[in-house]
Design a protein around this motif. Structure first.
Motif, PDB file in Angstrom:
ATOM      1  N   ASN A  85      17.265   7.724  23.816  1.00  0.00           N
ATOM      2  CA  ASN A  85      16.454   7.207  22.719  1.00  0.00           C
ATOM      3  C   ASN A  85      15.004   7.087  23.166  1.00  0.00           C
ATOM      4  O   ASN A  85      14.731   6.878  24.350  1.00  0.00           O
ATOM      5  N   GLY A  86      14.106   7.196  22.223  1.00  0.00           N
ATOM      6  CA  GLY A  86      12.696   6.981  22.518  1.00  0.00           C
ATOM      7  C   GLY A  86      12.388   5.490  22.587  1.00  0.00           C
ATOM      8  O   GLY A  86      13.284   4.648  22.451  1.00  0.00           O
ATOM      9  N   ARG A 135      10.363   2.665  20.762  1.00  0.00           N
ATOM     10  CA  ARG A 135       9.574   2.274  19.594  1.00  0.00           C
ATOM     11  C   ARG A 135       8.982   0.904  19.872  1.00  0.00           C
ATOM     12  O   ARG A 135       9.689  -0.030  20.234  1.00  0.00           O
ATOM     13  N   PRO A 152       2.493   0.241  14.740  1.00  0.00           N
ATOM     14  CA  PRO A 152       3.718   0.641  15.457  1.00  0.00           C
ATOM     15  C   PRO A 152       3.528   2.000  16.127  1.00  0.00           C
ATOM     16  O   PRO A 152       2.881   2.884  15.581  1.00  0.00           O
ATOM     17  N   THR A 153       4.075   2.118  17.323  1.00  0.00           N
ATOM     18  CA  THR A 153       4.001   3.406  18.029  1.00  0.00           C
ATOM     19  C   THR A 153       5.393   3.769  18.516  1.00  0.00           C
ATOM     20  O   THR A 153       6.271   2.915  18.615  1.00  0.00           O
ATOM     21  N   GLU A 154       5.556   5.021  18.836  1.00  0.00           N
ATOM     22  CA  GLU A 154       6.854   5.491  19.302  1.00  0.00           C
ATOM     23  C   GLU A 154       6.631   6.648  20.260  1.00  0.00           C
ATOM     24  O   GLU A 154       5.717   7.445  20.067  1.00  0.00           O
ATOM     25  N   THR A 207       8.823   9.625  22.822  1.00  0.00           N
ATOM     26  CA  THR A 207      10.084  10.172  23.305  1.00  0.00           C
ATOM     27  C   THR A 207      10.113  10.026  24.824  1.00  0.00           C
ATOM     28  O   THR A 207       9.112   9.671  25.442  1.00  0.00           O
ATOM     29  N   ARG A 236      18.070   2.889  26.009  1.00  0.00           N
ATOM     30  CA  ARG A 236      17.449   4.226  26.044  1.00  0.00           C
ATOM     31  C   ARG A 236      18.485   5.319  26.322  1.00  0.00           C
ATOM     32  O   ARG A 236      18.329   6.456  25.902  1.00  0.00           O
ATOM     33  N   TYR A 250      -0.230   5.596  26.020  1.00  0.00           N
ATOM     34  CA  TYR A 250       1.083   5.183  25.511  1.00  0.00           C
ATOM     35  C   TYR A 250       1.197   3.672  25.541  1.00  0.00           C
ATOM     36  O   TYR A 250       0.685   3.024  26.453  1.00  0.00           O
TER      37      TYR A 250
END
Lengths: 793, 161, 293
Positions: free
Chosen positions: A88-89, A91, A101-103, A105, A240, A330
């Motif tokens: 999973n990325g 979030r 909000p950011t996300e 991978t 994750r 990031y």
């Protein structure tokens, strides 16, 4: 049986707490017998190596992996196309007003966002072969324009770092208390100042690294990894990797430094774990120093502008702060996390009620930022630096300006304009003691005389209020997700041997000995009898880990409370064995049960061993209803915030010809309450202060305008050596906190806060005859000369 | 390029290992001989954590290939540690709290075992100048400097009795 | 950070080494101390196919006086230069320079030949080679050369050494009985390469005027610099008042350094002035000390 309350545990004297006991872990570490991640032998383990972006910002047009895959010893060469399927990325979207909000991978497949972004993982039978193959990986990049500074990121038409957003301004919050406009109208003068800290990195001497072992039969992942917070890391890893928490064990061995860099689980580590599971073979990865300098968390790079309305005596009537931060590419943490805390505690030990701040955080094409030892470090520089600016503008003595603004004992407890409560702190006592110790008045006389003969000395003062221990209530008040609790267990085993554990993991903070002291104090035994187990999530209870200055307060405090609870049970057993109705006359000391009769303590003949034997092997003798065994488990959520305080005073000499700065004397007066082990506390304060000095004078993670990282080696990223580190004189004060176990307050970050303020203020004091002010760090000779060039004198 | 057999003398013991010529001494000590007290902190010769003694002289094990070491005497932190207890230098570092995370410590022990043999009575400035070749991020160096001074004194007194 | 593959050669004699270098040409690199080469190899910035280890060759490590000159074998370690009583007495700037290189733990391994061949423009030995009229002796399969320092350094990390050629010795002039010297530098931290370094020698005539002067600077150009023209102009100048500052100011006016992340060009020019003046004053002080002794 009810649990002992933290606020009931203050005492005049302690038996085990407060002793300067040399550390237990030294025996193995000094002999070369410590076990760091890379020292763990795993037969058949494969070695991973990452291919990283050479560009700050580029579209990934394609990969050519064939040649690398054909190399001898290569097991797999893999990109995010597969890894992102298996994981999973991340979030990052807590419900915080003004935070976008950011996300991300696990590995980028569309574009890279900074110089060092990992894009391909090579796994081979040894690291040398993995690096051979990595050289043959070809990634087709289409280079994009990059933004490499806060200003560039917020310029009109700037390229977007995160294209799911419409701006690089990822976080924006404001706060106002009181009536700023009115105070400004009343003011004698409005004083503006600016402070900037550069981009830095934590630089543990042991880089990151991990070993992932997948047990395909039990479907279980064991992750050997140096971690400050094993349980939160385990939860993150499980999430994750699409596993349940019980399928993951995080085992942190000895760790060679963390300083905030080893809290989160990184994309490389998730990739390595996913590959171990996919390949059904152990995979290990050791981050090399080039990777550590380019792609492990970086920090600071914040700028604060202040605007103070003051009266004729330099009294601050109102204060406004604009807090700006370059957060990198990031969001591994909520982007407002660090700056928001700066805003909340900025006013420190000063009497200010009319206060406003604004927080603005930008994404840029640089390595992601996060907390580094004292993430709020700039606060003391900003606050005491603003007072120095006031003193300069009004031609007042800087110490006097501090004095008129400082909280006095009668002002405490004090509610800061942000709602933060200051109590059991001693800022004015530490400040006055420091001035006396350093002979402030005498220094001013000598300084004036020396200036006449061309010697430029300066003195800098920085009064620190250190937020050490964040309770859950603080996170809630600050609008940051998270819990502040800590958990512990203590066991007395059938033979009387003692073991204890907590959720924190040390990365050099010396937890083993002071924690043994806290447990021993609680139980009434000797610290040498207590074995502390940390770092393995199968053993340790779920706590929030090592961060901030919470080691002693949250960790030691919870262990102390747990041990007290267990002692109560032991004394109940002793009472039963002695045929007493209650344990109220009993106490345990040195492992012996004592009874208070006729105004004196006398031995009962019972000891820890008798109680343990009874609890486990003769339970019929236990008081009615009591469970066999001697194990206690509990958690404790600290108060909203626990504060320590300190005054740092630094004397420097400036060579105007070369811009060189020498530190002539460095004094710290610190009050961190009850101290578990003064040897360890002194070590933390010395280390933190020198780390702070490194930040003011040397360290700088330099990126050029195109986002290229120019600090690839330890010759470029300069931390202090033994020749740059001054002797730190420390005077301890010990005012206990009324709400924490044993009155512990915690420390270990304040040294940084104090140093960056004291040194910077001292240099500006030395620069005073030239009419220039240093408003950014590091204070390199080049920068100082650039200020002096063409200056008044 | 295949592995070659080489003979290394480490801490007085002779070992035959088969290594590629490019394998760094630090990696051979740690992986092939399992002497993991030699730590690797930068692999470009700056941090000093991997310092070992080659014929008694402090040397960065990350800047030397194991194959170059045939016929030399290598000493690591394990070889400087007595079978029981600690050396005077290790003991002083313990008493003075001269280590925190301990990762840089073996390189400091090896460097100063060699240095104090050459200079048994160093000044604080001498100690700091030599110690500047070993980076420590935890301690601020103050307690390390004090411990080395204390060890030097203990060793001088030990030598005269 | 692991080096790429190479074939390892351990010649026992200089002739063997030269034969290997001749055979492999560009593909071969010599390793002596390895304190600069191995980091480059670990970062894979250097990937020689053949590594010729000269550490086992006898006769390349010595410090000796010969006819008024001092000869230092290429494999002589920095520590040996630092501790040489011959050099302390006859050529004191060399031990001072050696003592300033890196740290104690590196100086046992690093070699003077390696330092010169690396040609870092702010390193100590290249600066001293310029200051002390060094002659660098080399050998190759086709013959021997003696190269003056001023012809040896071409650019950053670049010398006139040909593939297959090896430095065997450096020869330096001894300081005269009544000659003083100075060496000053500014580095960010202890052991770092200097931002700028400056060295000078000085001898006066009976009238208190400059008779012989040499001036060298590092960190201000692609190679260390010798200021021959300014030396000429300074002869006959009386050492009084602001003499050192005046010479240093002229030096700064002549040189056009570049900016990098450690220092701006402007700052480097300022440092030339400060450091060269200080080196000259040290030289005068030491000269007076030697005359008095």
């Amino acid at each position: 049986m009810s649990n002992v309350k933290a606020e009931d545990t203050r005492r005049e004297g302690f038996d085990q707490i407060g002793k300067p006991i040399p550390r237990k872990e030294d025996a193995r570490l000094l002999r070369g017998k410590g076990t760091y991640v890379d020292d763990i032998e795993i037969p058949g383990a494969l070695h991973a190596c990452f291919v990283r972006s050479p560009y700050a910002h580029a579209r990934i047009a394609g990969f050519d992996l064939d040649e690398a895959r054909g190399m001898p010893g290569v097991v797999v060469v893999i990109t995010g196309h597969e890894i992102n399927e298996w994981t999973n990325g991340l979030r990052m979207a807590p419900p915080i007003e003004g935070l976008l909000p950011t996300e991300m991978t696990t590995l980028p497949v569309d574009k890279v966002r900074f110089h060092g972004d990992p894009v391909v993982c090579v796994v081979a039978t040894d690291r040398y072969l993995a690096e051979d193959a990595a050289e043959l990986v070809y990634v087709d990049y289409e280079v994009l324009d990059a933004v490499a500074s806060y200003e560039a990121a917020l310029a009109e038409g700037a390229p977007l770092v995160d294209e799911t957003l419409t701006t690089n301004l990822v976080s924006h919050q404001t706060f106002e208390a009181g009536d700023i406009a009115r105070r400004k109208a009343e003011a004698h003068r409005i004083v503006e100042a600016k402070f900037a800290m550069q981009r830095m990195t934590h630089l543990p001497i042991e880089t990151r690294g991990c070993i992932a072992l997948w047990d395909d039969g039990r479907e279980h992942l064991t992750m050997h990894i140096g971690s400050q917070a094993p349980h939160p890391m385990r939860s993150a890893l499980a999430g994750r990797l699409k596993l349940a928490e019980h399928q993951v064990t995080v085992a942190s061995p000895d760790v060679g430094g963390g300083f905030g860099q080893k809290i989160i689980v990184y994309r490389e580590e998730i990739t390595v774990a996913a590959l171990a599971r996919h390949l059904k073979r152990p995979v290990r990865w050791r981050e090399d120093r080039l990777e550590n300098l380019s792609a492990s968390l970086q920090a600071r790079e914040n700028t604060v502008r202040t605007c103070a309305a003051v009266d004729k005596e330099g009294r601050i009537l109102s204060l406004e702060a604009e807090i700006m931060e370059d957060f990198g590419a990031y969001c591994f943490y909520p982007a407002n996390y660090l700056a928001r805390v700066i805003g909340m505690i900025l006013t420190g030990p000063y009497r200010i009620q009319d206060y406003a701040f604004e927080v603005k955080i930008a994404l840029t094409n640089k390595c992601g930022a996060g907390p580094m030892r004292a993430p709020m470090a700039i606060t003391s520089l900003v606050m005491d630096g603003t007072l120095d600016a006031v003193a300069r503008e009004l031609d007042l003595d800087p110490a006097e300006v501090r004095r008129v603004n400082m909280l006095r004992p009668a002002d405490l407890p004090y509610l800061m304009p942000t709602g933060e409560r200051l109590e059991d702190v001693t800022p004015s006592e530490c400040f006055e003691r420091g001035l006396e110790e350093i002979d402030y008045a005498g220094f001013r006389v000598k300084q004036a005389a020396d200036r006449e003969s061309g010697i430029y000395r300066g003195i800098g003062i920085c009064n620190v209020v250190e937020s050490t221990t964040y309770g859950s209530a603080f996170y809630k008040a600050a609008g940051i997700p998270g819990s502040g609790h800590e958990a512990a267990w203590v066991k007395v085993e059938p033979s009387g041997s003692i073991r204890a554990s907590a959720g924190l993991m040390g990365t050099g903070q010396s937890y083993e000995t002071p924690y043994a002291q806290a447990v021993a104090e609680g139980l009434g035994v000797d610290a040498a009898q207590v074995d502390i187990l940390l770092g393995n999530t199968d053993i340790a209870p779920y706590g929030m880990g090592a961060r901030g200055g919470r080691g002693a307060t949250a960790g030691g405090g919870t262990l102390f409370l747990t041990a007290l609870d267990l002692k109560a049970k032991m004394l109940d057993i002793a009472a039963a064995l002695l045929d007493l109705n209650s344990a109220s006359e009993l106490e345990m000391k040195g492992g012996k049960v004592l009874r208070h009769v006729g105004g004196e303590w006398s031995e009962t003949g019972l000891g820890l061993g008798d109680i343990a034997r009874t609890a486990y092997l003769d339970p019929l003798k236990l008081p009615e209803g009591m469970q066999p065994g001697l194990e206690m488990h509990r958690a404790w959520d600290p108060p909203q915030m626990t504060y320590s305080n300190a005054t740092h005073i630094c004397q420097v000499t400036l060579d105007p010809a070369t811009g060189r700065i020498d530190i002539d004397r460095y004094l710290v007066v610190e009050d961190c309450g009850t101290v578990l082990n003064p040897l360890v506390v002194d070590g933390q304060q010395q280390g933190a202060t020198v780390m702070g000095i490194g930040g003011v004078l040397f360290e700088h993670m330099v990126y050029d305008e195109s986002g290229q990282n120019l600090c690839g080696t330890l010759a470029d990223y300069m931390i202090p050596t033994a020749c740059e580190a001054p002797v730190i004189e420390i005077i301890g004060q010990h005012t206990p906190n009324r709400r924490t176990p044993a009155g512990i307050k915690g420390m270990a970050e304040g040294g940084i806060m104090g140093a960056i303020g004291a040194v910077n203020n001292a240099v500006n004091d030395a620069l005073r005859p030239f009419g220039v002010v240093a408003d950014r760090q590091p204070l390199s000779p080049d920068y100082i000369r650039s200020l002096l060039r063409g200056a008044a004198r | 390029m295949s592995k070659l057999p080489i003979r290394l003398t480490v801490n007085g013991d002779s070992h035959e290992v088969s290594v590629e010529p490019r394998k760094l001494l630090s990696d051979v000590l740690r992986e092939d001989l399992r002497l993991t007290g030699t730590h690797v902190g930068c692999e470009h010769g700056v941090c000093g954590a991997c310092t070992v003694l080659v014929d008694g002289a402090p040397t960065r094990a990350c800047l030397i290939f194991a194959i170059q070491m045939e016929g030399r005497e290598i000493t690591t932190v394990e070889g400087l540690t007595p079978a029981e207890g600690l050396s005077p230098l290790q003991q002083a570092l313990h008493e003075e709290h001269g280590l925190q995370c301990g990762f840089c410590t073996p390189g400091i022990v090896t460097t100063f075992e060699a240095y104090l043999r050459e200079n048994p009575d160093p000044t604080e400035a001498d100690i700091r100048e030599v110690l500047a070749g070993n980076l420590c991020r935890c301690t601020g160096y103050q307690n390390i400097v004090r411990a080395i001074g204390k060890a030097a004194k203990a060793m001088r007194e030990g030598a005269t009795t | 950070m692991k080096p790429a593959k190479f074939e390892y050669h351990k010649p026992e004699t200089l002739e063997e080494a030269l034969a290997l270098l001749a055979e492999y040409g560009d593909e071969a690199r010599i390793i002596a101390g390895g304190q600069s080469l191995v980091p480059m190899m670990n970062m894979r910035l250097a990937q020689p196919a053949h590594l010729v280890d000269i550490n086992n060759i006898e006769g390349l490590s010595y410090i000796r006086a010969n006819n008024g000159s001092l000869e230092i074998g290429a494999l002589t370690r920095h520590r040996q230069v630092e501790e040489s009583s011959l050099l302390v007495q006859a050529c004191p700037p060399m031990p001072a320079a050696a003592r300033n290189i890196g740290h104690y733990g590196l100086r046992a391994r690093g070699s003077i030949g390696g330092s010169l061949a690396l040609a870092d423009p702010s390193a100590e030995f290249p600066l001293m080679a310029m200051l002390l009229n060094a002659e660098i002796s080399t050998r190759s399969a086709v013959g021997a050369r003696s190269i003056l320092a001023r012809d040896f350094f071409v650019s950053v990390f670049t010398t006139t050494l040909e593939p297959g050629e090896i430095v065997t010795q450096v020869s330096l002039r001894a300081l005269g009985q009544s000659e003083g010297w100075g060496f000053r530098w500014l580095a960010r931290r202890s052991g770092d390469y200097a931002i700028v370094n400056a060295a000078a020698t000085l001898a006066l005539n009976g009238a208190g005027q400059i008779d012989r002067i040499s001036l060298a600077l590092g960190g201000v150009g692609a190679t260390p610099l010798r200021l021959s023209q300014l030396e000429q102009e300074s002869r006959g100048k009386a050492v009084g008042g602001d003499w050192a500052r005046e010479i240093a100011a002229q030096a700064a006016a002549q040189i056009d350094p570049e900016s990098d992340k450690n220092a701006s060009a402007e700052f480097r020019k300022e440092l030339i002035e400060v450091l060269l003046a200080a080196a000259l004053e040290d030289a005068l002080r030491r000269m007076e000390g030697r005359m008095a002794a």
